[in-house]
Design a protein around this motif. Sequence first.
Motif, mmCIF file in Angstrom:
data_model
loop_
_atom_site.group_PDB
_atom_site.id
_atom_site.type_symbol
_atom_site.label_atom_id
_atom_site.label_comp_id
_atom_site.label_asym_id
_atom_site.label_seq_id
_atom_site.Cartn_x
_atom_site.Cartn_y
_atom_site.Cartn_z
ATOM 1 N N LYS A 1 17.496 -5.664 -42.766
ATOM 2 C CA LYS A 1 18.520 -5.865 -41.736
ATOM 3 C C LYS A 1 19.738 -5.002 -42.026
ATOM 4 C CE LYS A 1 18.192 -10.452 -41.859
ATOM 5 N NZ LYS A 1 18.527 -11.856 -41.721
ATOM 6 N N VAL A 2 20.116 -4.203 -41.041
ATOM 7 C CA VAL A 2 21.264 -3.315 -41.176
ATOM 8 C C VAL A 2 22.302 -3.692 -40.116
ATOM 9 C CG1 VAL A 2 22.059 -0.926 -41.164
ATOM 10 C CG2 VAL A 2 19.746 -1.458 -41.987
ATOM 11 N N LEU A 3 23.538 -3.937 -40.573
ATOM 12 C CA LEU A 3 24.640 -4.228 -39.669
ATOM 13 C C LEU A 3 25.489 -2.973 -39.516
ATOM 14 C CD1 LEU A 3 26.566 -6.088 -38.042
ATOM 15 C CD2 LEU A 3 27.589 -6.764 -40.226
ATOM 16 N N VAL A 4 25.736 -2.574 -38.274
ATOM 17 C CA VAL A 4 26.586 -1.423 -37.983
ATOM 18 C C VAL A 4 27.846 -1.944 -37.293
ATOM 19 C CG1 VAL A 4 26.789 0.778 -36.765
ATOM 20 C CG2 VAL A 4 24.574 0.086 -37.730
ATOM 21 N N ILE A 5 28.999 -1.703 -37.938
ATOM 22 C CA ILE A 5 30.286 -2.151 -37.403
ATOM 23 C C ILE A 5 31.065 -0.911 -36.981
ATOM 24 C CG2 ILE A 5 32.374 -3.486 -37.845
ATOM 25 C CD1 ILE A 5 30.868 -4.457 -40.485
ATOM 26 N N ASP A 6 31.290 -0.766 -35.696
ATOM 27 C CA ASP A 6 32.035 0.389 -35.192
ATOM 28 C C ASP A 6 32.554 0.058 -33.798
ATOM 29 O OD1 ASP A 6 32.772 3.106 -34.221
ATOM 30 O OD2 ASP A 6 31.785 3.738 -36.068
ATOM 31 N N ILE B 1 28.654 5.532 -31.270
ATOM 32 C CA ILE B 1 28.203 5.465 -32.672
ATOM 33 C C ILE B 1 27.253 4.290 -32.875
ATOM 34 C CG2 ILE B 1 28.950 5.064 -35.065
ATOM 35 C CD1 ILE B 1 29.589 7.893 -34.087
ATOM 36 N N ARG B 2 27.620 3.130 -32.324
ATOM 37 C CA ARG B 2 26.747 1.952 -32.460
ATOM 38 C C ARG B 2 25.373 2.213 -31.863
ATOM 39 N NH1 ARG B 2 31.100 -0.738 -30.409
ATOM 40 N NH2 ARG B 2 29.947 -1.274 -28.507
ATOM 41 N N ARG B 3 25.345 2.775 -30.663
ATOM 42 C CA ARG B 3 24.069 3.020 -29.987
ATOM 43 C C ARG B 3 23.233 4.067 -30.733
ATOM 44 N NH1 ARG B 3 21.189 0.469 -27.734
ATOM 45 N NH2 ARG B 3 20.418 1.935 -26.218
ATOM 46 N N SER B 4 23.872 5.132 -31.193
ATOM 47 C CA SER B 4 23.146 6.163 -31.949
ATOM 48 C C SER B 4 22.527 5.566 -33.208
ATOM 49 C CB SER B 4 24.086 7.301 -32.356
ATOM 50 O OG SER B 4 24.584 7.958 -31.232
ATOM 51 N N ALA B 5 23.332 4.827 -33.954
ATOM 52 C CA ALA B 5 22.826 4.207 -35.184
ATOM 53 C C ALA B 5 21.694 3.234 -34.872
ATOM 54 C CB ALA B 5 23.962 3.493 -35.915
ATOM 55 N N GLU B 6 21.865 2.451 -33.812
ATOM 56 C CA GLU B 6 20.834 1.479 -33.436
ATOM 57 C C GLU B 6 19.510 2.176 -33.110
ATOM 58 O OE1 GLU B 6 20.367 -2.342 -30.469
ATOM 59 O OE2 GLU B 6 21.461 -0.603 -29.703
ATOM 60 N N ILE B 7 19.570 3.228 -32.337
ATOM 61 C CA ILE B 7 18.354 3.965 -31.973
ATOM 62 C C ILE B 7 17.687 4.544 -33.222
ATOM 63 C CG2 ILE B 7 17.501 6.043 -30.794
ATOM 64 C CD1 ILE B 7 19.717 5.388 -28.614
ATOM 65 N N PHE B 8 18.465 5.231 -34.066
ATOM 66 C CA PHE B 8 17.913 5.854 -35.281
ATOM 67 C C PHE B 8 17.272 4.800 -36.190
ATOM 68 C CE2 PHE B 8 21.469 9.310 -35.105
ATOM 69 C CZ PHE B 8 20.795 9.970 -34.096
ATOM 70 N N LEU B 9 17.963 3.682 -36.385
ATOM 71 C CA LEU B 9 17.482 2.649 -37.307
ATOM 72 C C LEU B 9 16.268 1.914 -36.758
ATOM 73 C CD1 LEU B 9 20.979 1.338 -38.393
ATOM 74 C CD2 LEU B 9 19.344 2.545 -39.862
ATOM 75 N N LYS B 10 16.285 1.589 -35.473
ATOM 76 C CA LYS B 10 15.134 0.883 -34.883
ATOM 77 C C LYS B 10 13.890 1.760 -34.893
ATOM 78 C CE LYS B 10 17.127 -2.790 -32.157
ATOM 79 N NZ LYS B 10 17.307 -3.393 -30.842
ATOM 80 N N GLN B 11 14.066 3.078 -34.631
ATOM 81 C CA GLN B 11 12.921 3.993 -34.673
ATOM 82 C C GLN B 11 12.301 4.030 -36.071
ATOM 83 O OE1 GLN B 11 14.596 7.721 -33.335
ATOM 84 N NE2 GLN B 11 14.115 7.314 -31.193
ATOM 85 N N ALA B 12 13.113 3.794 -37.093
ATOM 86 C CA ALA B 12 12.628 3.817 -38.473
ATOM 87 C C ALA B 12 12.108 2.448 -38.913
ATOM 88 C CB ALA B 12 13.753 4.275 -39.400
ATOM 89 N N GLY B 13 12.154 1.454 -38.015
ATOM 90 C CA GLY B 13 11.571 0.149 -38.319
ATOM 91 C C GLY B 13 12.523 -0.882 -38.896
ATOM 92 N N LEU C 1 24.642 -5.325 -34.490
ATOM 93 C CA LEU C 1 25.794 -4.515 -34.105
ATOM 94 C C LEU C 1 27.037 -5.386 -33.998
ATOM 95 C CD1 LEU C 1 24.107 -2.444 -31.253
ATOM 96 C CD2 LEU C 1 24.465 -1.734 -33.619
ATOM 97 N N ALA C 2 28.171 -4.835 -34.427
ATOM 98 C CA ALA C 2 29.460 -5.518 -34.305
ATOM 99 C C ALA C 2 30.486 -4.513 -33.807
ATOM 100 C CB ALA C 2 29.891 -6.095 -35.650
#
Length: 132
Positions: A9-14, A19-31, A36-37
């Motif tokens: 589980k990765v939490l991205v606070i921004d 930035i949140r959406r980019s990180a979410e896409i990259f991380l979800k694609q990697a499993g 998000l916060a």
Amino acid sequence: MVAPTSPFKVLVIDDSNTIRRSAEIFLKQAGYEVLLAVDGFDALSKVNDHHPDLIFCDILMPRLDGYQTVAVIRRSGKFTHIPMVMLSSKDGVFDKARGRMVGAQDYLTKPFTKDQLLDAVKRHLNAALSGA
């Protein structure tokens, strides 16, 4: 390396939706499981409710900045083990040092690439799985 029993589980606070959406896409694609916060206050409840394995935290946010957010999380005994990575568009020595002083282990400069983000996750995932 031993595979984790549940998704990491990765939490991205921004406060930046981009930035949140980019990180979410990259991380979800990697499993990875992604939380998000939008700011520090939002993050504090998510940390408490979901116990993330890794936190990426922007420095410049309204209300509660990244340094304050990391410091508050670090003061809670339950969450001292969670690795934290500061996110900032500034790449200065002072910012990196201040991040370490409040308890961040790493620093990622924005805008980051998919590879930079995933490399940071892998570093901390490997450390967590090896017990470091």
